[in-house]
Design a protein around this motif. Sequence first.
Motif, short mmCIF file in Angstrom:
data_model
loop_
_atom_site.label_atom_id
_atom_site.label_comp_id
_atom_site.label_asym_id
_atom_site.label_seq_id
_atom_site.Cartn_x
_atom_site.Cartn_y
_atom_site.Cartn_z
N GLN A 143 1.18 4.96 9.56
CA GLN A 143 2.44 4.19 10.32
C GLN A 143 2.89 3.47 8.28
O GLN A 143 3.10 3.76 7.50
CB GLN A 143 1.48 3.12 9.95
N GLY A 144 4.43 2.95 9.33
CA GLY A 144 5.77 2.89 8.15
C GLY A 144 5.32 2.28 7.39
O GLY A 144 5.62 1.80 6.13
N ALA A 145 4.53 1.31 7.23
CA ALA A 145 3.83 -0.47 6.35
C ALA A 145 3.74 0.46 4.59
O ALA A 145 2.70 1.37 4.90
CB ALA A 145 3.03 -1.00 6.64
N PRO A 146 3.75 0.38 4.13
CA PRO A 146 3.70 1.10 2.11
C PRO A 146 2.30 1.48 2.09
O PRO A 146 1.68 2.18 1.55
CB PRO A 146 4.31 0.37 1.32
N ILE A 147 1.39 -0.21 2.83
CA ILE A 147 -0.22 0.10 2.25
C ILE A 147 -0.72 1.41 2.28
O ILE A 147 -1.62 2.14 2.07
CB ILE A 147 -0.72 -1.04 2.47
N PHE A 185 -3.90 6.50 1.23
CA PHE A 185 -3.98 7.90 2.36
C PHE A 185 -3.82 9.01 0.71
O PHE A 185 -4.77 9.56 0.64
CB PHE A 185 -3.14 8.46 3.41
N ALA A 186 -2.57 8.95 0.11
CA ALA A 186 -2.39 9.46 -1.35
C ALA A 186 -3.24 9.16 -2.47
O ALA A 186 -4.28 9.82 -2.45
CB ALA A 186 -0.81 9.27 -1.68
N ASP A 226 -10.08 1.47 -2.54
CA ASP A 226 -10.56 -0.05 -2.80
C ASP A 226 -9.58 -0.73 -3.77
O ASP A 226 -9.13 -1.49 -3.69
CB ASP A 226 -11.68 -0.85 -3.72
N PRO A 227 -9.21 0.14 -4.98
CA PRO A 227 -8.44 -0.53 -5.84
C PRO A 227 -6.35 -0.59 -5.60
O PRO A 227 -6.10 -1.11 -6.02
CB PRO A 227 -8.36 0.52 -7.52
N VAL A 228 -6.63 0.23 -4.67
CA VAL A 228 -5.33 0.69 -4.09
C VAL A 228 -5.02 -1.31 -3.02
O VAL A 228 -3.96 -1.82 -3.72
CB VAL A 228 -4.82 0.98 -3.14
N MET A 229 -6.15 -1.12 -1.82
CA MET A 229 -6.38 -2.40 -1.81
C MET A 229 -6.49 -3.78 -1.78
O MET A 229 -5.42 -4.61 -2.21
CB MET A 229 -7.41 -2.79 -0.77
N ALA A 230 -6.84 -3.97 -3.20
CA ALA A 230 -7.02 -4.88 -4.27
C ALA A 230 -5.62 -5.31 -4.62
O ALA A 230 -5.22 -6.51 -5.37
CB ALA A 230 -8.19 -4.60 -5.43
#
Length: 329
Positions: free
Chosen positions: A173-177, A182-183, A306-310
């Motif tokens: 989906q288009g949102a950067p998160i 996934f990267a 997890d670190p990306v989400m935080a």
Amino acid sequence: MNWKHFLGAVVAVAGLGVMAPAGAQTITLSGASQFNDDHAFTKALVRFEELVKQYYGKPINFTLHKNSELGLEKQYFEYMAQGKAVDYGIVSPAHMSTFSRAAPFIDAPFLFRDLDHWNKVLDADLLKPIADEIAQKADVMLIGYAGGGVRNIFVNKPVKNLAEMKGLKVRVQGAPIWSRAFAAAGLSPTVIAYNEVYNAIQNGVINAGENEAAGVDQMKFYEVGPNLAMTEHAITIRPICFSGKTFKKLPPDLQQAVLRAGKEAGAYGRQVESSEDSAKLDALEKAGKLKRIPFADRDQMKKLVDPVMAAYAKDIGVDTIFAQINATK
């Protein structure tokens, strides 16, 4: 007449009946769904209409445009923000990011441990501050929460662990998160319009996409990606949205009916989608249309994300909400 001209004409016509002048004809509310009558989102919007009529108790008309007649969810949200053509609809939070940076957090990947955790977070109304921000910045109200589909990755080849997924070109989906998450897990995320995913896999532009069972079934993604890697990376939250500009024009008793119906229709939509989810996959697998591939590295994938989400939660100012969600048992 090309597609854009046709769509513009449809929107122009649809916009004519959105609101009726006070004291004149019966009020008409226009809704939009990308899907047909069988999809959980459409069923939730039909239930919303039925409940509004029940609670309002006065004459009111509804027009629900189905099968992407008015375009895609991103466009519905823009129409609702402008107060034209679409008064209500179900929209993925990822499509609200233009107006609110916090919106896509509502159902970001690996936010929920499982369906039980997801339900508890919604019941506790932990997402209210984000809904308030969306209402303030986009003038679109989130009046209920549908969804409940568990998202997995459909692929044109079998993949059962992170090593086999490394570099996999997957539509997100288009949102950067979504791209960042996934990267971080070692995949190669690509943003492509939802209605172009099938052709993109068929033509080798990408190898995979990610969706819940209802979408895989509706869009026939199993024809081009028959291997369903059971990553269970997200559980959908699909807000029932209502135009703030339309809402302000409604009489108070109709406003109350809309709010009450939205909450109940959302709960109904969650029940429908979460109960249909595994049944749809069972039916598709039994018919030989797709194969569920057990995924061995969900915990490892989550650890990488997890670190990306935080960092994302902190960046958009919802780290307190993120902590509350993680603390919900």
